[in-house]
Write an enzyme that holds these catalytic residues in place. Structure first.
Site, PDB file in Angstrom:
ATOM      1  N   PRO A   9       7.657  -9.498   2.096  1.00  0.00           N
ATOM      2  CA  PRO A   9       7.982 -10.763   1.457  1.00  0.00           C
ATOM      3  C   PRO A   9       8.816 -10.629   0.180  1.00  0.00           C
ATOM      4  CG  PRO A   9       5.635 -10.266   1.262  1.00  0.00           C
ATOM      5  CD  PRO A   9       6.213  -9.289   2.237  1.00  0.00           C
ATOM      6  N   ASN A  10       9.770 -11.525   0.086  1.00  0.00           N
ATOM      7  CA  ASN A  10      10.638 -11.705  -1.082  1.00  0.00           C
ATOM      8  C   ASN A  10      11.712 -10.637  -1.234  1.00  0.00           C
ATOM      9  OD1 ASN A  10       9.422 -14.146  -2.106  1.00  0.00           O
ATOM     10  ND2 ASN A  10       7.646 -12.889  -2.587  1.00  0.00           N
ATOM     11  N   ARG A  17      17.000 -12.613  -8.370  1.00  0.00           N
ATOM     12  CA  ARG A  17      16.188 -12.746  -9.572  1.00  0.00           C
ATOM     13  C   ARG A  17      15.618 -11.382  -9.957  1.00  0.00           C
ATOM     14  NH1 ARG A  17      12.389 -17.242 -10.381  1.00  0.00           N
ATOM     15  NH2 ARG A  17      12.516 -16.173 -12.374  1.00  0.00           N
ATOM     16  N   TYR A  22      14.399  -4.953 -10.092  1.00  0.00           N
ATOM     17  CA  TYR A  22      14.823  -4.546  -8.744  1.00  0.00           C
ATOM     18  C   TYR A  22      16.328  -4.265  -8.628  1.00  0.00           C
ATOM     19  CZ  TYR A  22      10.183  -6.375  -7.728  1.00  0.00           C
ATOM     20  OH  TYR A  22       8.835  -6.610  -7.736  1.00  0.00           O
ATOM     21  N   ASN A  73       8.510  -1.082   3.193  1.00  0.00           N
ATOM     22  CA  ASN A  73       8.207  -1.638   1.875  1.00  0.00           C
ATOM     23  C   ASN A  73       7.507  -2.968   2.142  1.00  0.00           C
ATOM     24  OD1 ASN A  73       8.031  -2.807  -0.619  1.00  0.00           O
ATOM     25  ND2 ASN A  73      10.144  -2.382  -1.216  1.00  0.00           N
ATOM     26  N   ALA A  76       4.500  -7.422  -1.692  1.00  0.00           N
ATOM     27  CA  ALA A  76       3.184  -7.726  -2.273  1.00  0.00           C
ATOM     28  C   ALA A  76       2.040  -7.485  -1.287  1.00  0.00           C
ATOM     29  CB  ALA A  76       3.165  -9.177  -2.755  1.00  0.00           C
ATOM     30  N   HIS A  79      -0.556  -4.605  -1.610  1.00  0.00           N
ATOM     31  CA  HIS A  79      -1.754  -4.653  -2.444  1.00  0.00           C
ATOM     32  C   HIS A  79      -2.868  -5.517  -1.857  1.00  0.00           C
ATOM     33  CE1 HIS A  79       1.323  -3.012  -4.989  1.00  0.00           C
ATOM     34  NE2 HIS A  79       1.976  -4.161  -5.034  1.00  0.00           N
ATOM     35  N   ASP A  86      -3.972  -1.597   9.326  1.00  0.00           N
ATOM     36  CA  ASP A  86      -4.520  -1.386  10.666  1.00  0.00           C
ATOM     37  C   ASP A  86      -3.409  -1.263  11.709  1.00  0.00           C
ATOM     38  OD1 ASP A  86      -7.096  -1.414   9.720  1.00  0.00           O
ATOM     39  OD2 ASP A  86      -7.547  -3.457  10.337  1.00  0.00           O
ATOM     40  N   GLU A  97       5.883   4.902   3.016  1.00  0.00           N
ATOM     41  CA  GLU A  97       5.794   3.718   2.149  1.00  0.00           C
ATOM     42  C   GLU A  97       6.840   3.853   1.043  1.00  0.00           C
ATOM     43  OE1 GLU A  97       2.221   3.870  -0.176  1.00  0.00           O
ATOM     44  OE2 GLU A  97       2.385   1.795  -0.858  1.00  0.00           O
ATOM     45  N   HIS A  99       8.697   1.888  -2.378  1.00  0.00           N
ATOM     46  CA  HIS A  99       8.772   0.798  -3.358  1.00  0.00           C
ATOM     47  C   HIS A  99       9.982   1.031  -4.250  1.00  0.00           C
ATOM     48  CE1 HIS A  99       4.964  -0.744  -2.105  1.00  0.00           C
ATOM     49  NE2 HIS A  99       4.498   0.494  -2.138  1.00  0.00           N
ATOM     50  N   ILE A 100      10.732  -0.023  -4.469  1.00  0.00           N
ATOM     51  CA  ILE A 100      11.936   0.065  -5.309  1.00  0.00           C
ATOM     52  C   ILE A 100      11.523   0.358  -6.749  1.00  0.00           C
ATOM     53  CG2 ILE A 100      13.913  -1.261  -6.194  1.00  0.00           C
ATOM     54  CD1 ILE A 100      13.736  -2.861  -3.469  1.00  0.00           C
ATOM     55  N   ARG A 106       3.230  -0.808 -13.443  1.00  0.00           N
ATOM     56  CA  ARG A 106       3.326  -2.254 -13.699  1.00  0.00           C
ATOM     57  C   ARG A 106       1.919  -2.860 -13.837  1.00  0.00           C
ATOM     58  NH1 ARG A 106       7.388  -4.545  -9.342  1.00  0.00           N
ATOM     59  NH2 ARG A 106       7.035  -6.428 -10.588  1.00  0.00           N
ATOM     60  N   ARG A 110      -1.159  -3.985  -9.010  1.00  0.00           N
ATOM     61  CA  ARG A 110      -0.176  -3.305  -8.149  1.00  0.00           C
ATOM     62  C   ARG A 110      -0.526  -1.837  -7.928  1.00  0.00           C
ATOM     63  NH1 ARG A 110       4.083  -7.103  -7.704  1.00  0.00           N
ATOM     64  NH2 ARG A 110       4.168  -8.419  -9.540  1.00  0.00           N
TER      65      ARG A 110
HETATM   66  O1  CA2 Z   1       8.790  -2.237  -5.972  1.00  0.00           O
HETATM   67  C1  CA2 Z   1       8.709  -2.695  -4.841  1.00  0.00           C
HETATM   68  O2  CA2 Z   1       9.500  -2.420  -3.938  1.00  0.00           O
HETATM   69  C2  CA2 Z   1       7.606  -3.713  -4.508  1.00  0.00           C
HETATM   70  O3  CA2 Z   1       7.122  -3.437  -3.199  1.00  0.00           O
HETATM   71  C3  CA2 Z   1       8.266  -5.069  -4.546  1.00  0.00           C
HETATM   72  C4  CA2 Z   1       7.290  -6.227  -4.357  1.00  0.00           C
HETATM   73  C5  CA2 Z   1       6.097  -6.081  -5.304  1.00  0.00           C
HETATM   74  O4  CA2 Z   1       5.149  -7.091  -5.010  1.00  0.00           O
HETATM   75  C6  CA2 Z   1       5.437  -4.734  -5.183  1.00  0.00           C
HETATM   76  O5  CA2 Z   1       4.386  -4.651  -6.127  1.00  0.00           O
HETATM   77  C7  CA2 Z   1       6.428  -3.615  -5.468  1.00  0.00           C
HETATM   78  C8  CA2 Z   1       7.961  -7.563  -4.650  1.00  0.00           C
HETATM   79  C9  CA2 Z   1       9.265  -7.785  -3.981  1.00  0.00           C
HETATM   80  C10 CA2 Z   1       9.864  -9.016  -4.602  1.00  0.00           C
HETATM   81  O6  CA2 Z   1      11.227  -8.829  -4.707  1.00  0.00           O
HETATM   82  C11 CA2 Z   1      11.907  -9.685  -5.475  1.00  0.00           C
HETATM   83  C12 CA2 Z   1      13.262  -9.531  -5.486  1.00  0.00           C
HETATM   84  C13 CA2 Z   1      14.030 -10.377  -6.250  1.00  0.00           C
HETATM   85  C14 CA2 Z   1      13.449 -11.372  -7.003  1.00  0.00           C
HETATM   86  C15 CA2 Z   1      12.088 -11.519  -6.996  1.00  0.00           C
HETATM   87  C16 CA2 Z   1      11.310 -10.676  -6.219  1.00  0.00           C
END
Ligand code: CA2
Length: 143
Positions: A9-10, A17, A22, A73, A76, A79, A86, A97, A99-100, A106, A110
C-alpha cells in the site's frame, strides 16, 4: 529465473509526497529501474502493486509454481499482516523483504516485521537500490 516484485500500500504514491523519506522518484521510475536491472542480470521479472491485503495474498499464491523468487515491500502491512506472512510461508518461494527507508530507525511500531520470519533476507534503508540488491541475491549475482 522468474522474479516477482511485489509492492504494498501507498508505494504507488512514491515521488508524490514525503520525498525526504522515500525520495523524489516515482513508482513508474522504480518499475523502469527494476526492469532494466532484470535485463542486465538476465532474469525475467514481473511487477505487482496493490493497496489491498487480500490482493497481495492472491498475488503471492498465484506465484506458486511460476516464480523462483519474490522481492516484497509490503509497506505498512509489514507491521500488521499475519495473512501475508502465512501466504509467503504457504508458497515456500524464497522471498526477500525490502524497505526503501529503514523502519528500525523510525517509529516504534515500524520495528516489528511480521513478514521477516518468512524471508531469507531483509534489505532496508538502501532506497530503490535495495530492490536491485534483492534481485541480485535471489539470482545469485555477486555471490
Ligand atoms: O520504507 C519502506 O519501504 C516502507 O515499507 C514504506 C511503507 C512504511 O509503512 C513502512 O514502514 C516502510 C510506507 C509506504 C508509503 O509510501 C509513501 C510514498 C509516498 C508518499 C507517502 C507514502
Amino acid at each position: 529465473m522468474n522474479i516477482l516484485v511485489i509492492n504494498g500500500p501507498n508505494l504507488n504514491m512514491l515521488g508524490i509526497r514525503e520525498p525526504e523519506i522515500y525520495g523524489k522518484a516515482t513508482y513508474a521510475d522504480l518499475c523502469r529501474l527494476i526492469e532494466a536491472h532484470a535485463a542486465e542480470i538476465g532474469v525475467e521479472v514481473s511487477l505487482y502493486q496493490s493497496n489491498h491485503e487480500g490482493d497481495l495474498v492472491d498475488a503471492i499464491q498465484q506465484a506458486y509454481g511460476k516464480a523462483d523468487g519474490i522481492v516484497i515491500n509490503p509497506g505498512a502491512y509489514t507491521h500488521t499482516s499475519v495473512a501475508i506472512l502465512d501466504a509467503l510461508k504457504a508458497v515456500g518461494i524464497p522471498a526477500v523483504e525490502v524497505h526503501i527507508s529503514d523502519p528500525d530507525a523510525r517509529d516504534e511500531f515500524r520495528k516489528i516485521s511480521y513478514i521477516r520470519a518468512a524471508c531469507v533476507k531483509t534489505i532496508k534503508g538502501h532506497g530503490f537500490d535495495g530492490y536491485l540488491e534483492a534481485m541480485d541475491f535471489l539470482a545469485g549475482v555477486n555471490q
